[in-house]
Each structure stands twice: as structure tokens, then as C-alpha cells.
Design an enzyme around this catalytic site. Structure first.
Site, mmCIF file in Angstrom:
data_model
loop_
_atom_site.group_PDB
_atom_site.id
_atom_site.type_symbol
_atom_site.label_atom_id
_atom_site.label_comp_id
_atom_site.label_asym_id
_atom_site.label_seq_id
_atom_site.Cartn_x
_atom_site.Cartn_y
_atom_site.Cartn_z
ATOM 1 C CB SER A 87 -0.872 0.005 1.263
ATOM 2 O OG SER A 87 -1.566 1.226 1.416
ATOM 3 C CE1 TYR A 101 -4.237 -2.026 4.759
ATOM 4 C CE2 TYR A 101 -3.146 0.066 4.344
ATOM 5 C CZ TYR A 101 -3.752 -1.082 3.875
ATOM 6 O OH TYR A 101 -3.876 -1.281 2.524
#
Length: 194
Positions: free
Chosen positions: A58, A71
Site C-alpha cells: 500500500s 495497517y
């Protein structure tokens, strides 16, 4: 010949509101999921002397993001793992690409913090946050085309879309300036109740 590790779960919120269950789930899915995928296919690829492993991380694995510590930490780990793998596997015939997309129009935007985890009082909507950013939400079919191009060109890293590349470059050029800008945006979001 091709393995795409697309393990991902959105876990986050203000760090003071998270407990160990949030961290465990993020690590189990976002990091161990990728490790398990690699371990499942790498021996066969090495035996054949060919293959390509694509690990989807990401943009949060390249730049800091408020409210996304679990995350972001796990996606940073996937980036580091992938870049190290690429070095370890040089000259074996097995290639590695890590993908670092910005917010992409997938169900992960609507599934922030699974219901079976302790509630996060200040948790917000990932989709509404993503839609408020410059460039908004990236179309998944465009990301897929970017990934295919990355594989065809044997790119070590794919960062997309252009707004994600610009954010990454901004962070690399001026980490302190990027942090100040991000902190200011986070404060404004908290004030507006998003």
C-alpha cells in the site's frame, strides 16, 4: 508461474484506542498472509527456475498515515520483505514486484475494523476519507493494468496512481514538511468530526 499476494485488512484508529487484538489481526492477515503465500509457492518456483511473485502492499507502506498504525506498519513490512526478497532471489529466475497503491475502489474501504474486534470509538470511514483526498479513489481496473505493466517490465515497485507517486515523492523530499502537512490535515478532520 505467477503468485499475487493480495492479503489485506483495514485495521486502524487513533493508536491510544487500539489494543493488541487489532495489532494481532493486522499482522496475521497483512504480513503473515503474504509470508504464507510466498512460502507456499517459492520452492516450486525455485525448482523450475522461473516465476514472479507480486506482493500487494500500500502507499501506507511507504508514507505515514494518521489513524492507520497497524495497517501502515504491516504494509511497511511487506515493502521491506519484498525488496529484500528481490535481492535474495536475483539470478534465480524468480522475480518480485511490490505494489503500493493509493486508496483503490475495493471493498477494503468499506470494511474498516472488523466487527469481531473491540470497537474503536474514533474510527471513521475509510471511503469518505479517501474520497476527500486529491485524486479521490483509484479505479481497480486501472490499478490492475498498472500491475500487469509492472510485471511485464519486471519492475521492483509499482506505485499508483500519479497522486500516490506525488505523495511518496513529497514525503521522500521533505519528511518533516510532509509530517506537518499530514498532522494539520488530521487535526482539521478531527475538528470537523469526520
Amino acid at each position: 508461474d505467477l503468485m499475487v499476494n493480495n492479503a489485506g485488512i483495514a485495521i486502524g484508529g487513533p493508536i491510544a484506542e487500539l489494543d493488541i487484538a487489532h495489532w494481532d489481526r493486522a499482522i496475521d492477515v497483512n504480513l503473515r498472509g503474504v509470508v504464507n503465500g510466498v512460502q507456499a509457492v517459492l520452492p516450486a518456483m525455485l525448482t523450475r527456475g522461473r516465476g514472479h511473485i507480486v506482493n500487494v502492499a500500500s502507499l501506507a507502506g511507504l508514507i505515514p498515515s494518521p489513524g492507520m498504525a497497524p495497517y501502515s506498519a504491516t504494509k511497511h513490512a511487506v515493502v521491506g520483505m519484498s525488496l529484500s526478497m528481490q535481492l535474495d532471489l536475483a539470478d534465480t529466475g524468480v522475480d518480485v514486484t511490490v505494489v503500493c497503491p493509493g486508496f483503490t475502489d475495493t471493498p477494503i474501504l468499506d470494511k474498516f475494523n472488523p466487527a469481531d474486534l473491540p470497537p474503536v470509538p474514533s474510527g471513521g470511514s475509510a471511503r469518505s476519507f479517501a474520497e476527500s483526498l486529491p485524486g479521490g479513489v483509484y479505479d481497480v481496473s486501472e490499478l490492475a493494468a498498472d500491475i500487469v505493466r509492472g510485471i511485464e517490465k519486471n519492475m521492483v515497485m509499482v506505485v499508483a496512481p500519479a497522486t500516490a507517486k506525488a505523495a511518496w515523492r513529497s514525503y521522500r523530499t521533505s519528511p518533516a514538511g510532509f509530517q506537518k502537512l499530514t498532522q494539520s490535515a488530521a487535526k482539521n478532520r478531527r475538528k470537523s468530526g469526520e
